[in-house]
Design a protein around this motif. Structure first.
Motif, PDB file in Angstrom:
ATOM      1  N   SER A  49      32.584  21.761   8.380  1.00 23.35           N
ATOM      2  CA  SER A  49      31.951  23.086   8.372  1.00 23.35           C
ATOM      3  C   SER A  49      30.804  23.169   7.380  1.00 23.35           C
ATOM      4  CB  SER A  49      32.980  24.183   8.106  1.00 23.35           C
ATOM      5  OG  SER A  49      33.473  24.090   6.793  1.00 23.35           O
ATOM      6  N   SER A  50      30.684  22.166   6.529  1.00 20.45           N
ATOM      7  CA  SER A  50      29.611  22.089   5.540  1.00 20.45           C
ATOM      8  C   SER A  50      29.414  20.626   5.194  1.00 20.45           C
ATOM      9  CB  SER A  50      30.014  22.879   4.290  1.00 20.45           C
ATOM     10  OG  SER A  50      29.138  22.622   3.224  1.00 20.45           O
ATOM     11  N   HIS A  51      28.290  20.301   4.601  1.00 24.52           N
ATOM     12  CA  HIS A  51      28.093  18.940   4.117  1.00 24.52           C
ATOM     13  C   HIS A  51      28.534  18.825   2.660  1.00 24.52           C
ATOM     14  CE1 HIS A  51      26.356  17.349   7.719  1.00 24.52           C
ATOM     15  NE2 HIS A  51      25.578  18.411   7.796  1.00 24.52           N
ATOM     16  N   LYS A  52      29.166  19.862   2.161  1.00 22.80           N
ATOM     17  CA  LYS A  52      29.738  19.819   0.819  1.00 22.80           C
ATOM     18  C   LYS A  52      31.162  19.270   0.929  1.00 22.80           C
ATOM     19  CE  LYS A  52      27.222  23.648  -1.208  1.00 22.80           C
ATOM     20  NZ  LYS A  52      26.435  24.281  -0.205  1.00 22.80           N
ATOM     21  N   PRO A  53      31.530  18.349   0.077  1.00 21.07           N
ATOM     22  CA  PRO A  53      32.911  17.869   0.099  1.00 21.07           C
ATOM     23  C   PRO A  53      33.873  19.030  -0.143  1.00 21.07           C
ATOM     24  CG  PRO A  53      31.521  16.425  -1.209  1.00 21.07           C
ATOM     25  CD  PRO A  53      30.703  17.648  -0.899  1.00 21.07           C
ATOM     26  N   VAL A  54      34.994  19.006   0.555  1.00 13.95           N
ATOM     27  CA  VAL A  54      35.971  20.086   0.460  1.00 13.95           C
ATOM     28  C   VAL A  54      37.297  19.508  -0.030  1.00 13.95           C
ATOM     29  CG1 VAL A  54      36.603  19.891   2.908  1.00 13.95           C
ATOM     30  CG2 VAL A  54      37.056  22.000   1.696  1.00 13.95           C
ATOM     31  N   GLY A  55      37.930  20.233  -0.934  1.00 12.79           N
ATOM     32  CA  GLY A  55      39.201  19.802  -1.484  1.00 12.79           C
ATOM     33  C   GLY A  55      40.375  20.171  -0.589  1.00 12.79           C
ATOM     34  N   GLU A  92      35.959  10.267  -4.242  1.00 13.19           N
ATOM     35  CA  GLU A  92      36.929  10.109  -5.334  1.00 13.19           C
ATOM     36  C   GLU A  92      36.609  10.983  -6.541  1.00 13.19           C
ATOM     37  OE1 GLU A  92      39.759   8.415  -5.168  1.00 13.19           O
ATOM     38  OE2 GLU A  92      39.340   7.599  -3.178  1.00 13.19           O
ATOM     39  N   ARG A  93      35.358  10.983  -6.978  1.00 16.07           N
ATOM     40  CA  ARG A  93      35.020  11.685  -8.221  1.00 16.07           C
ATOM     41  C   ARG A  93      35.237  13.189  -8.102  1.00 16.07           C
ATOM     42  NH1 ARG A  93      29.394  11.691 -10.699  1.00 16.07           N
ATOM     43  NH2 ARG A  93      30.272   9.758 -11.325  1.00 16.07           N
ATOM     44  N   MET A  94      35.238  13.693  -6.873  1.00 15.78           N
ATOM     45  CA  MET A  94      35.417  15.125  -6.655  1.00 15.78           C
ATOM     46  C   MET A  94      36.802  15.447  -6.101  1.00 15.78           C
ATOM     47  SD  MET A  94      31.712  15.777  -4.914  1.00 15.78           S
ATOM     48  CE  MET A  94      31.469  17.504  -5.262  1.00 15.78           C
ATOM     49  N   ASN A  95      37.581  14.409  -5.804  1.00 17.25           N
ATOM     50  CA  ASN A  95      38.886  14.592  -5.176  1.00 17.25           C
ATOM     51  C   ASN A  95      38.743  15.518  -3.962  1.00 17.25           C
ATOM     52  OD1 ASN A  95      41.603  14.182  -4.769  1.00 17.25           O
ATOM     53  ND2 ASN A  95      42.211  15.854  -6.113  1.00 17.25           N
ATOM     54  N   HIS A 107      32.090   0.302   8.240  1.00 19.83           N
ATOM     55  CA  HIS A 107      31.012   0.438   7.264  1.00 19.83           C
ATOM     56  C   HIS A 107      31.590   0.815   5.906  1.00 19.83           C
ATOM     57  CE1 HIS A 107      31.592   4.514   8.847  1.00 19.83           C
ATOM     58  NE2 HIS A 107      31.125   4.959   7.701  1.00 19.83           N
ATOM     59  N   ARG A 108      30.763   0.695   4.901  1.00 14.99           N
ATOM     60  CA  ARG A 108      31.153   1.033   3.522  1.00 14.99           C
ATOM     61  C   ARG A 108      30.874   2.505   3.262  1.00 14.99           C
ATOM     62  NH1 ARG A 108      33.779  -3.665   2.213  1.00 14.99           N
ATOM     63  NH2 ARG A 108      32.418  -5.415   2.519  1.00 14.99           N
ATOM     64  N   GLY A 109      31.556   3.058   2.282  1.00 16.11           N
ATOM     65  CA  GLY A 109      31.341   4.449   1.905  1.00 16.11           C
ATOM     66  C   GLY A 109      30.364   4.572   0.751  1.00 16.11           C
ATOM     67  N   PHE A 110      29.109   4.808   1.063  1.00 12.72           N
ATOM     68  CA  PHE A 110      28.088   5.045   0.049  1.00 12.72           C
ATOM     69  C   PHE A 110      27.622   6.487   0.204  1.00 12.72           C
ATOM     70  CE2 PHE A 110      26.911   0.370   0.815  1.00 12.72           C
ATOM     71  CZ  PHE A 110      27.840  -0.064  -0.108  1.00 12.72           C
ATOM     72  N   PHE A 111      27.619   7.239  -0.911  1.00  6.34           N
ATOM     73  CA  PHE A 111      27.309   8.659  -0.835  1.00  6.34           C
ATOM     74  C   PHE A 111      26.290   9.071  -1.884  1.00  6.34           C
ATOM     75  CE2 PHE A 111      31.568   7.974   0.670  1.00  6.34           C
ATOM     76  CZ  PHE A 111      31.523   8.568   1.910  1.00  6.34           C
ATOM     77  N   LEU A 112      25.358   9.919  -1.456  1.00 10.63           N
ATOM     78  CA  LEU A 112      24.417  10.572  -2.347  1.00 10.63           C
ATOM     79  C   LEU A 112      24.915  12.002  -2.493  1.00 10.63           C
ATOM     80  CD1 LEU A 112      21.087   9.309  -0.728  1.00 10.63           C
ATOM     81  CD2 LEU A 112      22.364   8.295  -2.634  1.00 10.63           C
ATOM     82  N   ILE A 113      25.265  12.391  -3.714  1.00  8.30           N
ATOM     83  CA  ILE A 113      25.868  13.706  -3.962  1.00  8.30           C
ATOM     84  C   ILE A 113      24.924  14.530  -4.823  1.00  8.30           C
ATOM     85  CG2 ILE A 113      27.873  14.922  -4.896  1.00  8.30           C
ATOM     86  CD1 ILE A 113      29.382  12.164  -4.581  1.00  8.30           C
ATOM     87  N   MET A 146      34.672  -1.117  -0.915  1.00  6.80           N
ATOM     88  CA  MET A 146      33.818  -0.523  -1.938  1.00  6.80           C
ATOM     89  C   MET A 146      33.360   0.851  -1.503  1.00  6.80           C
ATOM     90  SD  MET A 146      30.314  -2.769  -1.558  1.00  6.80           S
ATOM     91  CE  MET A 146      31.078  -4.361  -1.341  1.00  6.80           C
ATOM     92  N   THR A 147      33.291   1.728  -2.480  1.00  9.43           N
ATOM     93  CA  THR A 147      32.760   3.064  -2.303  1.00  9.43           C
ATOM     94  C   THR A 147      31.797   3.291  -3.455  1.00  9.43           C
ATOM     95  OG1 THR A 147      34.818   3.827  -1.312  1.00  9.43           O
ATOM     96  CG2 THR A 147      33.343   5.514  -2.147  1.00  9.43           C
ATOM     97  N   LEU A 148      30.653   3.831  -3.150  1.00  3.21           N
ATOM     98  CA  LEU A 148      29.652   4.101  -4.168  1.00  3.21           C
ATOM     99  C   LEU A 148      29.276   5.572  -4.081  1.00  3.21           C
ATOM    100  CD1 LEU A 148      27.635   3.038  -6.316  1.00  3.21           C
ATOM    101  CD2 LEU A 148      26.069   2.566  -4.418  1.00  3.21           C
ATOM    102  N   GLU A 149      29.367   6.262  -5.205  1.00  2.00           N
ATOM    103  CA  GLU A 149      29.049   7.684  -5.263  1.00  2.00           C
ATOM    104  C   GLU A 149      27.919   7.876  -6.269  1.00  2.00           C
ATOM    105  OE1 GLU A 149      32.763   9.624  -6.138  1.00  2.00           O
ATOM    106  OE2 GLU A 149      33.760   8.623  -4.463  1.00  2.00           O
ATOM    107  N   VAL A 150      26.769   8.285  -5.767  1.00  2.00           N
ATOM    108  CA  VAL A 150      25.582   8.454  -6.608  1.00  2.00           C
ATOM    109  C   VAL A 150      25.295   9.939  -6.771  1.00  2.00           C
ATOM    110  CG1 VAL A 150      23.123   7.926  -6.849  1.00  2.00           C
ATOM    111  CG2 VAL A 150      24.661   6.273  -5.735  1.00  2.00           C
ATOM    112  N   MET A 151      25.325  10.408  -8.002  1.00  2.00           N
ATOM    113  CA  MET A 151      25.007  11.808  -8.308  1.00  2.00           C
ATOM    114  C   MET A 151      23.521  11.936  -8.571  1.00  2.00           C
ATOM    115  SD  MET A 151      27.824  13.564  -8.121  1.00  2.00           S
ATOM    116  CE  MET A 151      27.274  15.092  -8.839  1.00  2.00           C
ATOM    117  N   GLY A 152      22.944  13.035  -8.098  1.00  2.00           N
ATOM    118  CA  GLY A 152      21.527  13.267  -8.316  1.00  2.00           C
ATOM    119  C   GLY A 152      21.126  14.617  -7.745  1.00  2.00           C
TER     120      GLY A 152
END
Length: 160
Positions: A49-55, A92-95, A107-113, A146-152
């Motif tokens: 419903s959004s591109h924001k991660p949801v808990g 992971e960083r946001m649970n 595929h691998r989980g690479f995310f731009l947050i 591998m999972t990569l989470e990039v904050m920016g």
């Protein structure tokens, strides 16, 4: 959490994202002879419903309001099913959880947050995965996952 897809602050309407995700899930479950239950379907719809991660607890609250299921184990089982079948990812960083933009593909989980608006965008880069694996191999380490989470800050927020 919104029950329906609405245009985001940046003008993006998530309705087509939800429709595409549901169609892909139905196809994948049909091909693998898996049950795509109403709860699994609704959890996937809420994640998209959004591109924001949801808990998980936000999902639980919404489902409780809809009387679809309020027991945490039930929702966690639905989330596990969606993760195991490549329909969503866990940030992971946001649970929290976000829809997979390429379901059914290995595929691998690479995310731009984005730290401003909270959106998470899945990044596809085979070269990045190969580079990380090669670096690990040079150290005698065999990377399995591998999972990569990039904050920016996303392009839309940088323009604003």
């Amino acid at each position: 959490m919104k029950k329906t897809a609405k245009a985001s602050a940046h003008g993006h309407d998530h309705k087509h994202c939800i429709e595409d995700a549901l169609a892909a899930a139905e196809k994948l479950c049909s091909e693998k002879d898996l049950r795509f239950t109403p709860l699994r379907r609704r959890v996937l719809e809420l994640v998209w419903s959004s591109h924001k991660p949801v808990g998980a607890y936000a999902l639980l609250d919404e489902l409780r309001n809809e009387e679809l299921g309020s027991a945490p184990p039930t929702v966690y089982r639905a989330l596990d099913f969606l993760i195991d079948n490549g329909l969503i990812h866990r940030i992971e960083r946001m649970n929290a959880f976000v829809g997979c933009s390429h379901p059914g593909e290995a595929h691998r989980g690479f995310f731009l947050i984005c730290g401003d608006c909270g959106n998470a965008e899945e990044l596809h880069s085979d070269g990045l995965a190969e580079s990380i694996s090669a670096s690990a191999n040079r150290r005698g380490f065999a990377a399995r996952d591998m999972t990569l989470e990039v904050m920016g800050t996303c392009a839309d927020c940088r323009k604003a």
